[in-house]
Design a protein around this motif. Structure first.
Motif, PDB file in Angstrom:
ATOM      1  N   TRP A 173       7.367  17.266   3.993  1.00  0.00           N
ATOM      2  CA  TRP A 173       6.073  16.219   3.597  1.00  0.00           C
ATOM      3  C   TRP A 173       6.847  15.638   3.100  1.00  0.00           C
ATOM      4  O   TRP A 173       7.682  16.168   1.918  1.00  0.00           O
ATOM      5  N   VAL A 174       6.630  13.788   2.420  1.00  0.00           N
ATOM      6  CA  VAL A 174       7.439  13.421   1.423  1.00  0.00           C
ATOM      7  C   VAL A 174       6.366  12.992   0.058  1.00  0.00           C
ATOM      8  O   VAL A 174       4.840  12.399   1.419  1.00  0.00           O
ATOM      9  N   GLN A 175       6.850  12.729  -0.529  1.00  0.00           N
ATOM     10  CA  GLN A 175       5.491  11.938  -1.138  1.00  0.00           C
ATOM     11  C   GLN A 175       6.891  10.608  -1.522  1.00  0.00           C
ATOM     12  O   GLN A 175       8.122  10.772  -2.126  1.00  0.00           O
ATOM     13  N   ALA A 176       6.448   9.570  -1.615  1.00  0.00           N
ATOM     14  CA  ALA A 176       6.917   8.505  -2.466  1.00  0.00           C
ATOM     15  C   ALA A 176       6.365   7.569  -3.743  1.00  0.00           C
ATOM     16  O   ALA A 176       4.971   7.509  -3.290  1.00  0.00           O
ATOM     17  N   ALA A 177       6.820   6.782  -4.464  1.00  0.00           N
ATOM     18  CA  ALA A 177       6.589   6.401  -5.601  1.00  0.00           C
ATOM     19  C   ALA A 177       7.623   5.218  -5.964  1.00  0.00           C
ATOM     20  O   ALA A 177       8.312   5.158  -6.076  1.00  0.00           O
ATOM     21  N   SER A 178       7.053   3.678  -5.657  1.00  0.00           N
ATOM     22  CA  SER A 178       7.371   2.896  -5.950  1.00  0.00           C
ATOM     23  C   SER A 178       7.055   1.739  -6.459  1.00  0.00           C
ATOM     24  O   SER A 178       5.763   1.741  -6.420  1.00  0.00           O
ATOM     25  N   ARG A 179       7.840   0.761  -7.536  1.00  0.00           N
ATOM     26  CA  ARG A 179       7.176  -0.440  -7.721  1.00  0.00           C
ATOM     27  C   ARG A 179       7.665  -1.106  -6.699  1.00  0.00           C
ATOM     28  O   ARG A 179       8.585  -1.641  -6.726  1.00  0.00           O
ATOM     29  N   PRO A 180       7.036  -2.022  -6.476  1.00  0.00           N
ATOM     30  CA  PRO A 180       6.867  -3.192  -5.713  1.00  0.00           C
ATOM     31  C   PRO A 180       7.360  -4.941  -7.119  1.00  0.00           C
ATOM     32  O   PRO A 180       6.924  -4.126  -7.767  1.00  0.00           O
ATOM     33  N   GLU A 181       8.295  -5.254  -5.952  1.00  0.00           N
ATOM     34  CA  GLU A 181       8.645  -6.108  -6.820  1.00  0.00           C
ATOM     35  C   GLU A 181       9.003  -7.552  -6.027  1.00  0.00           C
ATOM     36  O   GLU A 181       9.461  -7.289  -4.767  1.00  0.00           O
ATOM     37  N   GLN A 182       8.172  -8.894  -6.336  1.00  0.00           N
ATOM     38  CA  GLN A 182       7.850  -9.707  -5.484  1.00  0.00           C
ATOM     39  C   GLN A 182       9.564 -10.940  -5.982  1.00  0.00           C
ATOM     40  O   GLN A 182       9.336 -11.177  -7.156  1.00  0.00           O
ATOM     41  N   GLN A 183      10.133 -11.416  -5.411  1.00  0.00           N
ATOM     42  CA  GLN A 183      11.159 -11.728  -4.989  1.00  0.00           C
ATOM     43  C   GLN A 183      10.883 -13.569  -5.098  1.00  0.00           C
ATOM     44  O   GLN A 183      10.176 -13.770  -4.382  1.00  0.00           O
ATOM     45  N   ALA A 184      11.414 -13.836  -5.529  1.00  0.00           N
ATOM     46  CA  ALA A 184      11.621 -15.418  -5.494  1.00  0.00           C
ATOM     47  C   ALA A 184      10.804 -15.966  -4.343  1.00  0.00           C
ATOM     48  O   ALA A 184      10.696 -17.039  -4.294  1.00  0.00           O
ATOM     49  N   ASP A 185      11.929 -15.631  -3.348  1.00  0.00           N
ATOM     50  CA  ASP A 185      11.679 -16.333  -1.696  1.00  0.00           C
ATOM     51  C   ASP A 185      10.356 -15.765  -1.271  1.00  0.00           C
ATOM     52  O   ASP A 185       9.507 -15.748  -0.430  1.00  0.00           O
ATOM     53  N   GLY A 186       9.338 -14.756  -2.222  1.00  0.00           N
ATOM     54  CA  GLY A 186       8.231 -13.934  -1.539  1.00  0.00           C
ATOM     55  C   GLY A 186       8.756 -13.218  -1.050  1.00  0.00           C
ATOM     56  O   GLY A 186       6.882 -12.427  -0.754  1.00  0.00           O
TER      57      GLY A 186
END
Length: 157
Positions: A48-61
C-alpha cells in the motif's frame, strides 16, 4: 538511476480507475492530490502506498505534481488488524447481549415457577385447612346421628 521504478507501472489493476479520477480532479481544480492505493512490486509483493503532492500548472499548460509517495503497508496492516479486532469485539458484545437476554428470560421463568410453587403450596395448605374440619365432620356424622337418636329416645321416652 539504478533501483528506481515508475510507480505508475506498478499500480494494482483494481485501483487504476480511482487513481486516475483523483489525478483528474487534482489537475482540474489545482488542489492537493492525496490518495492511497496498492502497487505490485517487481518481486510480486503487494504494498500500500500513499501519495501527497501539490499540482502546479506550467506556462505551457502542463501540470507537474511536486510531492512524495510513502509505503503505508504497515499502517494498512495495523488498520486491518484493528478492524478485525473491532469486528470480533462487536460480535462478542452481541453474543453477550444475547446471553443477557436469555438470562433475563430464564430469571423471569424462575420467578414465575417460584410464584406457581408458592401458589400451589398455598392452595395445598388451604385444602388441608378445609379437609381437616370436613374430615372431622364426615367422621363424626354417624356418631352424631346415633347421639341424636339416643337423645330423642330419652326425651320421648
Amino acid at each position: 538511476m539504478a533501483g528506481t521504478q515508475n510507480t505508475r507501472f506498478m499500480e494494482h489493476p483494481d485501483d487504476v480507475a480511482g487513481i486516475e479520477q483523483a489525478m483528474v480532479e487534482s489537475a482540474q481544480t489545482l488542489t492537493q492530490f492525496v490518495h492511497e492505493w496498492r502497487i505490485i512490486t517487481p518481486s510480486a509483493t503487494v504494498k500500500w502506498v500513499q501519495a501527497a503532492s501539490r499540482p502546479e500548472q506550467q506556462a505551457d499548460g502542463t501540470i507537474i505534481w511536486d510531492g512524495l509517495i510513502m509505503d503505508i503497508s504497515d499502517r494498512k496492516q495495523a488498520e486491518a488488524a484493528l478492524q478485525q479486532s473491532e469486528t470480533e469485539l462487536r460480535q462478542k458484545s452481541q453474543d453477550l447481549e444475547q446471553t443477557l437476554k436469555e438470562l433475563q428470560t430464564m430469571q423471569l421463568q424462575l420467578v414465575q415457577n417460584e410464584k406457581m410453587s408458592a401458589l400451589g403450596n398455598l392452595v395445598a395448605g388451604v385444602a388441608r385447612e378445609i379437609n381437616n374440619p370436613v374430615g372431622f365432620i364426615a367422621g363424626n356424622i354417624e356418631p352424631a346421628k346415633d347421639y341424636i337418636k339416643d337423645w330423642r329416645c330419652i326425651v320421648a321416652g
